[in-house]
Design a protein around this motif. Structure first.
Motif, PDB file in Angstrom:
ATOM      1  N   ALA A   1      89.929  58.481  58.136  1.00  0.00           N
ATOM      2  CA  ALA A   1      89.805  57.019  58.048  1.00  0.00           C
ATOM      3  C   ALA A   1      91.170  56.394  58.293  1.00  0.00           C
ATOM      4  CB  ALA A   1      89.274  56.616  56.676  1.00  0.00           C
TER       5      ALA A   1
ATOM      6  N   LEU B   1      94.785  45.568  50.706  1.00  0.00           N
ATOM      7  CA  LEU B   1      94.269  46.683  51.513  1.00  0.00           C
ATOM      8  C   LEU B   1      95.136  47.929  51.313  1.00  0.00           C
ATOM      9  CD1 LEU B   1      92.258  47.624  53.782  1.00  0.00           C
ATOM     10  CD2 LEU B   1      94.018  46.929  55.420  1.00  0.00           C
TER      11      LEU B   1
ATOM     12  N   THR C   1      96.775  47.705  58.800  1.00  0.00           N
ATOM     13  CA  THR C   1      97.406  46.779  57.861  1.00  0.00           C
ATOM     14  C   THR C   1      98.463  45.964  58.589  1.00  0.00           C
ATOM     15  OG1 THR C   1      98.487  46.613  55.714  1.00  0.00           O
ATOM     16  CG2 THR C   1      99.082  48.545  57.053  1.00  0.00           C
TER      17      THR C   1
ATOM     18  N   ALA D   1      88.965  50.977  60.324  1.00  0.00           N
ATOM     19  CA  ALA D   1      88.774  49.614  59.817  1.00  0.00           C
ATOM     20  C   ALA D   1      89.913  48.770  60.387  1.00  0.00           C
ATOM     21  CB  ALA D   1      88.797  49.607  58.294  1.00  0.00           C
ATOM     22  N   ASN D   2      89.635  48.148  61.509  1.00  0.00           N
ATOM     23  CA  ASN D   2      90.682  47.435  62.255  1.00  0.00           C
ATOM     24  C   ASN D   2      90.455  45.924  62.275  1.00  0.00           C
ATOM     25  OD1 ASN D   2      92.535  46.911  64.803  1.00  0.00           O
ATOM     26  ND2 ASN D   2      90.469  46.212  65.337  1.00  0.00           N
TER      27      ASN D   2
ATOM     28  N   PRO E   1      86.672  46.376  54.246  1.00  0.00           N
ATOM     29  CA  PRO E   1      87.117  47.776  54.122  1.00  0.00           C
ATOM     30  C   PRO E   1      86.676  48.424  52.805  1.00  0.00           C
ATOM     31  CG  PRO E   1      88.887  46.441  55.008  1.00  0.00           C
ATOM     32  CD  PRO E   1      87.788  45.492  54.631  1.00  0.00           C
TER      33      PRO E   1
ATOM     34  N   ASN F   1      89.422  41.246  55.769  1.00  0.00           N
ATOM     35  CA  ASN F   1      90.596  42.138  55.708  1.00  0.00           C
ATOM     36  C   ASN F   1      90.596  43.070  54.494  1.00  0.00           C
ATOM     37  OD1 ASN F   1      91.221  40.414  57.781  1.00  0.00           O
ATOM     38  ND2 ASN F   1      93.192  39.743  56.969  1.00  0.00           N
TER      39      ASN F   1
ATOM     40  N   LEU G   1      96.966  54.286  56.489  1.00  0.00           N
ATOM     41  CA  LEU G   1      97.096  52.912  56.992  1.00  0.00           C
ATOM     42  C   LEU G   1      98.001  52.924  58.212  1.00  0.00           C
ATOM     43  CD1 LEU G   1      97.587  52.021  53.396  1.00  0.00           C
ATOM     44  CD2 LEU G   1      96.168  50.426  54.707  1.00  0.00           C
TER      45      LEU G   1
ATOM     46  N   VAL H   1      93.543  51.404  49.856  1.00  0.00           N
ATOM     47  CA  VAL H   1      93.482  52.641  50.630  1.00  0.00           C
ATOM     48  C   VAL H   1      94.315  53.731  49.968  1.00  0.00           C
ATOM     49  CG1 VAL H   1      93.996  53.698  52.871  1.00  0.00           C
ATOM     50  CG2 VAL H   1      92.980  51.407  52.772  1.00  0.00           C
TER      51      VAL H   1
ATOM     52  N   PHE I   1      93.055  52.524  58.464  1.00  0.00           N
ATOM     53  CA  PHE I   1      92.926  51.108  58.129  1.00  0.00           C
ATOM     54  C   PHE I   1      94.122  50.380  58.730  1.00  0.00           C
ATOM     55  CE2 PHE I   1      90.669  53.613  55.084  1.00  0.00           C
ATOM     56  CZ  PHE I   1      89.564  52.871  54.697  1.00  0.00           C
TER      57      PHE I   1
ATOM     58  N   LYS J   1      96.310  41.943  53.079  1.00  0.00           N
ATOM     59  CA  LYS J   1      96.838  43.218  53.564  1.00  0.00           C
ATOM     60  C   LYS J   1      97.521  43.999  52.435  1.00  0.00           C
ATOM     61  CE  LYS J   1      95.682  42.876  57.986  1.00  0.00           C
ATOM     62  NZ  LYS J   1      94.683  43.762  58.608  1.00  0.00           N
TER      63      LYS J   1
END
Ligand code: NJP
Length: 239
Positions: free
Chosen positions: A141, A167, A145, A92-93, A122, A118, A187, A171, A143, A164
Motif C-alpha cells: 500500500a 494521513l 502525502t 491511495a493517491n 484512505p 485526503n 507514504l 498510515v 499513500f 496530510k
C-alpha cells in the motif's frame, strides 16, 4: 527487447487515476505488468487511461467514483473480493487542495471535502481492503502525502496540511499494526509535481520548471514491488 514485468499477474488499485500523478502511477504499474483498477470521478480521464493501458497490452477496470460518497469504497471492496479475492497493490493517491485561505476562514464544506478525500477515504480504504491485501502474497500500500503535512506547516494551507499530517499518522500507525504480516504500507511525498493541483496552488509558477508526474511515478512503483521491505516510511521524491 523484452520489457521487464515485475508486477505481472498483480492487481493494483489506484485512486485519482484520471490525471496527474495517479494517472502516471497507474500507467507505470501497467507497464510493469499489473492489472489496473482505476478510480476517479472523471470518466474522460479514466477512458484515456484505459486507452493508454490497452496500448501497452495491459488491462484496466474503470471505477467512476466520488471517494466522498457514503459507501462507494466499501462497495468497491466487495466487487474486488468477488472478482479477484485479493488485492496486491493499493495506491491511495487522490487528493484535494481545498482553499488556500486563513485557518479562521476555512468553510466547513472545504474541511469536509479535503479531510474526506485526503484522510477519511484512505482510512476507509484501509478498513475495506486490509483483508484483501493480506490475502496477497505481497500486499503493498502506498499513500501519497505532502511535505506540507506532519513536517512543514505553512500559512493558509491548514486544511490540506492537517489532512496530510493526519494521513501520515494514520498510515504509520497502521504500518506498525502490519508488522508480522506480508503487507507493507508506506507514504510517498512527491515534492512539487507538474499537475493541475500544483498549478492551482502556485499559479505564477512555470510548470515546465517542475518534474513531470512520470518521473515521480517510478518511485511509487518501487514501493509496490514484492521484494520491498520498507514499512511505515515517508519516502521523499526529493531524496
Ligand atoms: O493532483 P490532481 P495531483 N473522488 O489535482 C482525484 C499529492 N501532492 O496529481 O475525481 C475521487 O492533478 C482527481 O480525479 P477526479 C496530492 O495531495 C501533489 O497533483 O477525476 N477522486 C484526480 O485524479 C495528491 O494526494 C503535489 O477529479 C478524486 C486526482 O484526485 C496526489 O499528490 C505535491 C476526488 C487529483 O489530481 C496527486 O495529486 C505534494 C474525489 N472526491 C503532494 N477528488 C504536487 N502536484 O505538486 C479528487 O506535496 N480526486
Amino acid at each position: 527487447m523484452t520489457r521487464s514485468r515485475p508486477l505481472a499477474n498483480r492487481v493494483a488499485l489506484v485512486t485519482g487515476a484520471s490525471r496527474g500523478l495517479g494517472y502516471s502511477i497507474a500507467l507505470k504499474l501497467a507497464e510493469a505488468g499489473a492489472e489496473i483498477i482505476g478510480v476517479a470521478r472523471t470518466q474522460g480521464g479514466l477512458e484515456e487511461l484505459d486507452d493508454a493501458v490497452n496500448a501497452l497490452g495491459g488491462k484496466a477496470t474503470l471505477v467512476p467514483l466520488d471517494l466522498n460518497s457514503p459507501d462507494g469504497i466499501e462497495r468497491l471492496a466487495e466487487a474486488v473480493t468477488d472478482r479477484w479475492s485479493r488485492l496486491d497493490i493499493m495506491i491511495a493517491n487522490a487528493g484535494q487542495l481545498g482553499l488556500l485561505t486563513p485557518a479562521a476562514q476555512i468553510p466547513s464544506k472545504t474541511w469536509n471535502e479535503v479531510l474526506g478525500v485526503n484522510l477519511i477515504a484512505p482510512a476507509r480504504m484501509i478498513r475495506a481492503f486490509e483483508q484483501l491485501l493480506k490475502s496477497s502474497d505481497a500486499g503493498r500500500a502506498v499513500f501519497v502525502t505532502s511535505g506540507v503535512g506532519s513536517r512543514r506547516a505553512r500559512a493558509y494551507w491548514a486544511a490540506y496540511g492537517a489532512s496530510k499530517a493526519g494521513l501520515d499518522n494514520l498510515v504509520q500507525s497502521w504500518a506498525i499494526e502490519l508488522q508480522g504480516t506480508r503487507v507493507r504500507a508506506n507514504l510517498l511525498d512527491p515534492g512539487a509535481v507538474r499537475t493541475r493541483m500544483r498549478a492551482n496552488a502556485m499559479p505564477g509558477e512555470d510548470p515546465m520548471s517542475l518534474p513531470h508526474p512520470d518521473d515521480i511515478a517510478s518511485i511509487a512503483v518501487e514501493l509496490t514491488l514484492p521484494g520491498e521491505i520498507r514499512n511505515g516510511q515517508i519516502v521523499s521524491a526529493r531524496g
